[in-house]
Design a protein around this motif. Structure first.
Motif, PDB file in Angstrom:
ATOM      1  N   CYS A  44      90.500   7.198 -58.327  1.00  0.00           N
ATOM      2  CA  CYS A  44      89.108   6.745 -58.406  1.00  0.00           C
ATOM      3  C   CYS A  44      88.998   5.225 -58.545  1.00  0.00           C
ATOM      4  O   CYS A  44      88.024   4.638 -58.052  1.00  0.00           O
ATOM      5  CB  CYS A  44      88.393   7.458 -59.547  1.00  0.00           C
ATOM      6  SG  CYS A  44      88.175   9.242 -59.224  1.00  0.00           S
ATOM      7  N   GLN A  47      89.258   3.899 -54.993  1.00  0.00           N
ATOM      8  CA  GLN A  47      88.047   3.953 -54.183  1.00  0.00           C
ATOM      9  C   GLN A  47      87.132   2.759 -54.442  1.00  0.00           C
ATOM     10  O   GLN A  47      86.615   2.127 -53.510  1.00  0.00           O
ATOM     11  CB  GLN A  47      87.289   5.252 -54.464  1.00  0.00           C
ATOM     12  CG  GLN A  47      88.121   6.522 -54.333  1.00  0.00           C
ATOM     13  CD  GLN A  47      88.703   6.719 -52.944  1.00  0.00           C
ATOM     14  OE1 GLN A  47      87.995   6.953 -51.968  1.00  0.00           O
ATOM     15  NE2 GLN A  47      90.020   6.618 -52.837  1.00  0.00           N
ATOM     16  N   SER A  71      90.426  11.454 -50.779  1.00  0.00           N
ATOM     17  CA  SER A  71      89.976  10.067 -50.705  1.00  0.00           C
ATOM     18  C   SER A  71      88.979   9.875 -49.565  1.00  0.00           C
ATOM     19  O   SER A  71      89.271  10.194 -48.416  1.00  0.00           O
ATOM     20  CB  SER A  71      91.190   9.147 -50.491  1.00  0.00           C
ATOM     21  OG  SER A  71      90.784   7.835 -50.183  1.00  0.00           O
ATOM     22  N   ASP A 101      93.206   4.685 -65.188  1.00  0.00           N
ATOM     23  CA  ASP A 101      92.201   5.548 -65.794  1.00  0.00           C
ATOM     24  C   ASP A 101      92.553   5.731 -67.268  1.00  0.00           C
ATOM     25  O   ASP A 101      93.707   5.545 -67.660  1.00  0.00           O
ATOM     26  CB  ASP A 101      92.189   6.900 -65.064  1.00  0.00           C
ATOM     27  CG  ASP A 101      91.017   7.769 -65.458  1.00  0.00           C
ATOM     28  OD1 ASP A 101      91.131   8.485 -66.472  1.00  0.00           O
ATOM     29  OD2 ASP A 101      89.983   7.723 -64.772  1.00  0.00           O
ATOM     30  N   THR A 262      85.175  14.052 -55.514  1.00  0.00           N
ATOM     31  CA  THR A 262      86.337  13.709 -56.341  1.00  0.00           C
ATOM     32  C   THR A 262      86.043  12.645 -57.386  1.00  0.00           C
ATOM     33  O   THR A 262      86.497  12.744 -58.533  1.00  0.00           O
ATOM     34  CB  THR A 262      87.498  13.231 -55.445  1.00  0.00           C
ATOM     35  OG1 THR A 262      87.762  14.203 -54.445  1.00  0.00           O
ATOM     36  CG2 THR A 262      88.755  13.008 -56.273  1.00  0.00           C
ATOM     37  N   CYS A 263      85.310  11.606 -57.036  1.00  0.00           N
ATOM     38  CA  CYS A 263      85.103  10.458 -57.922  1.00  0.00           C
ATOM     39  C   CYS A 263      83.622  10.116 -58.035  1.00  0.00           C
ATOM     40  O   CYS A 263      82.867  10.250 -57.064  1.00  0.00           O
ATOM     41  CB  CYS A 263      85.860   9.228 -57.403  1.00  0.00           C
ATOM     42  SG  CYS A 263      87.644   9.461 -57.271  1.00  0.00           S
TER      43      CYS A 263
END
Length: 289
Positions: A44, A47, A71, A101, A262-263
């Protein structure tokens, strides 16, 4: 004047001169220097970094960044070397900023810091305030707060423009082993942003939990979104739960969950818009019955 006094005076003069050089003149501000060698070890952060960084600012991304199932920027990520989040491979890149993270391997984080590297851990963004804060923080870390502000403006405009169904539709996101995603998860947030009430809610289910299929059938949701973390059905026993005959009479759908789920970031708004459109379709079907 004694020699020791002359040395002391000279030292004080040097310190004073250095201080004067370091302090900006009145009316001037000292802007922080943007990092020139950025390594991201989390999908994340990959991205957001790809969206906000300069072309030559990133030196490595996590190995997940090129996976199209996870992604949304996988094609862009192919231009960069990948890493597997190991301290030794990251340290030899000599980064001046490592993005991670808060759930990244604590041993790796500790080793990187011991080596004197700057590591910034961003909390996972699930709620709207957290997602917005994450974008602002990333812009500041990369030295591009103006780009982050522009991204937030576009994010807000896109979110406001989504046409949602009327309140009252109920849905559940179910993963392997019958795991249901609660309101505090990103999946739960996407449901809420799209105008659905989350069936997976209540005491102890903020982050979700295993949902007995019998309970799901009794709840009679308007929509059940099924699939793995990227919306794909697998062949494991955990995945086989999603093919149980008891689910045949429920309005289930597969394939809605993709990399956009996903993010927390601008890409998720595409998933919100698609889900909201699906909700309006359910609404129209109900009206004709």
């Amino acid at each position: 004047m004694r020699r020791s006094d002359r040395l002391g005076a000279a030292f004080i003069a040097l310190i004073s001169a250095g201080f004067l050089l370091a302090v900006p003149a009145r009316g001037e501000t000292s802007a922080p220097v943007a990092p020139a060698r950025v390594v991201s070890m989390n999908l994340c952060t990959d991205q957001l970094a790809l969206a906000l960084a300069d072309q030559g600012q990133i030196v490595s991304l996590s190995h997940f960044a090129t996976d199209p199932n996870m992604s949304v920027r996988w094609k862009q990520a192919e231009e960069y070397p990948e890493n597997y989040g190991r301290a030794e491979e990251i340290s030899i890149l000599h980064p001046d900023l490592v993005l991670a993270d808060t759930w990244s391997n604590p041993d790796t984080i500790a080793m990187l810091k011991t080596l004197g590297l700057r590591v910034e851990q961003l909390p996972p963004g699930t709620s709207l305030p957290e997602i917005r804060a994450r974008i602002t923080t990333m812009g500041a870390l990369l030295g591009h707060p103006d780009r982050a502000a522009k991204m937030l403006t576009g994010f807000d405009a896109r979110l406001a423009a989504i046409k949602r169904p009327a309140p009252g539709l109920r849905a559940a996101v179910i993963g392997p082993s019958g795991y249901g995603y609660g309101p505090r998860t990103l999946e739960g947030q996407i449901l809420a942003m799209a105008g659905f009430d989350n069936v997976v809610s209540g005491p102890g289910l903020d982050w979700g939990g295993r949902l007995p299929l019998e309970d799901l059938v009794m709840d009679r949701p308007d929509l059940v979104i099924m699939g793995g973390s990227q919306g794909k059905m697998g062949t494991s026993r955990a995945q086989a739960v999603l093919e149980h005959p008891v689910l045949r009479d429920l309005p289930t759908v597969q394939g809605l969950r993709d990399a956009r789920w996903t993010c927390g970031g601008p890409a998720m708004l595409g998933a919100v818009a698609d889900l909201a459109a699906f909700g309006r379709k359910i609404e129209r079907n109900k009206a004709t019955q």
